[in-house]
Each structure stands twice: as C-alpha cells, then as structure tokens.
Design an enzyme around this catalytic site. Sequence first.
Site, PDB file in Angstrom:
ATOM      1  N   HIS A  47     -70.813  22.518  13.267  1.00 42.71           N
ATOM      2  CA  HIS A  47     -71.127  21.379  14.143  1.00 42.71           C
ATOM      3  C   HIS A  47     -72.584  20.981  13.854  1.00 42.71           C
ATOM      4  CE1 HIS A  47     -70.734  19.547  18.452  1.00 42.71           C
ATOM      5  NE2 HIS A  47     -71.501  18.810  17.681  1.00 42.71           N
ATOM      6  N   GLU A  58     -67.219  19.323  13.125  1.00 42.74           N
ATOM      7  CA  GLU A  58     -67.088  18.677  14.425  1.00 42.74           C
ATOM      8  C   GLU A  58     -68.406  17.994  14.785  1.00 42.74           C
ATOM      9  OE1 GLU A  58     -65.955  22.145  16.789  1.00 42.74           O
ATOM     10  OE2 GLU A  58     -68.043  22.399  17.355  1.00 42.74           O
ATOM     11  N   HIS A 101     -62.898  26.524  22.595  1.00 40.26           N
ATOM     12  CA  HIS A 101     -63.980  26.708  23.564  1.00 40.26           C
ATOM     13  C   HIS A 101     -63.694  27.896  24.459  1.00 40.26           C
ATOM     14  CE1 HIS A 101     -67.837  25.362  24.851  1.00 40.26           C
ATOM     15  NE2 HIS A 101     -67.740  24.388  23.976  1.00 40.26           N
TER      16      HIS A 101
END
Length: 239
Positions: free
Chosen positions: A44, A71, A191
């Site tokens: 990310h 991401e 997550h």
Amino acid sequence: MTTSLSVNINKIATLRNARGENNPDVVKVALDCEQFGADGITVHPRPDERHIRRSDVYSLRPVIKAEFNIEGYPSPEFMDLVLKVKPEQVTLVPDTPDTLTSCAGWDVEPNFEFLSSIVEALHQGGIRSSIFVGTDIENIKLAAKTSTDRIELYTKPYADLYPNDPEKAVMPFVEASRAAHKVGLGVNAGHDLSLENLQYFHKNLPYLNEVSIGHALICDALYYGLEDTIRRYKECLKD
Ligand code: PXP
C-alpha cells in the site's frame, strides 16, 4: 473454493524505514514469503511513503512471481504508478493521505462515476480491479455496476465481534459474499484477520477468492518465524 493468501508487507517497510538503511530488505522478504507459500504480495504505497515507497513498488514488480496486489486511493499519482507497474490486481481504498490504516470501505453511490472511470482505466491497462467495501448489499450491487472484477470486504467488524459471538460476526459477511457472487463479483477480504479468526471466516464464507493479511501475520512471525507463520495461515485456509 480455494482461497489465496496475499501477504501485506507494509510493516516490513515500516521496520526498515525506522533505521534509514535496507534492513530488513523488503524485496527479499517478499521473495521469502512466496517461497514459504504466500500466493500473493500486497503493498500500500501511501503518498507520504511512511512504509512502502514508490521505489519499492518498482523493485518488487520484476521479481515477484506470485500475484502482486497494490492497494491505495486512486489519486492521479497512484494511477500513474499502477499503470506503469501493472500488478495483477489493484485494490481501491477510500483513504485520505493522513489515514493511519484503512478504516472503512467505499460508499459507492457518491463515488460511482469516479470509481467506474478508475475501473475502466485499470481494465485498459490489463489489471484486475477490486473495490474495498463493507457488507451493505445495495452498496455491493452498485459496486458491481462499476464493472469491477472483485470487491474486498472490510473485515474489522468481523474481527471485533468474533471473540464474543462468532456466528453473529460472520453472518453479514456470508450474506455479502453470496450477494457479490450472484452479481458476478469475486470476493476478497482483509483487515484484522488473524490466526485466531481466519479459519472460522474461511469455513463459513461460501465464496472467498483471497484474503490479504498484514499486521497480525507479521506480529505472529516474531514468535513463530515467517516460514512457520505463513504455513499456519495457509493451514487456516485449507478446505
Ligand atoms: N486490506 C486493506 C484494503 C488494507 O488497507 C489493509 C491494511 O493495509 C489490509 C487489507 C490488511 O489489514 P491487516 O494489516 O489488519 O491484516
């Protein structure tokens, strides 16, 4: 169905950045994760480069043989990066630059035109798209209308409730997974998934293409080592 494990290596970059040199080496860790059984590597790159840097993304691309998932919030800079690097998958998250970690999925309706144009740009670049969302069914149906290939379900609400009431915790995700499949979407999730809650999640979701796991997995690696940790997470994903 087979569920892939994508290891998010942001925390490795956080550790490296603490000392300003190249220890641990993010590229080596990614390759080791692959060798130890990870099906994919997730990064990310945030605008402030507080963990993964743009340069890491360029270094990782030619050496990763597993699926590469990038991401991030689809800013012009982010889109420029992913269209150059061409990972197998891009996961779109609604974070603003100062967000500590992704803490919600997209509200698709007010962002529908924007997300549709981003998905189209990714498809033109030959990249699979995934939109990070919660379990709201109407939101998921609208996500499908952007032509995205997949959604990624935000699993923190599951992880929070799991210790008290696993059945209640997983139910909205079961329904979301079913609804997504019905409208032709692949389903990813991520997550706060962990060795504690992953097996139950996998066992209950009717459709789950991929999980993306970072924080808990890297913490577990402190105790079990990276190789044994990845083996344990893969074990949770066995049918
Ligand atoms: N999916 C998305 C969209 C994320 O932003 C993150 C955190 O970077 C994860 C999955 C992985 O979450 P965790 O680090 O809690 O495993």
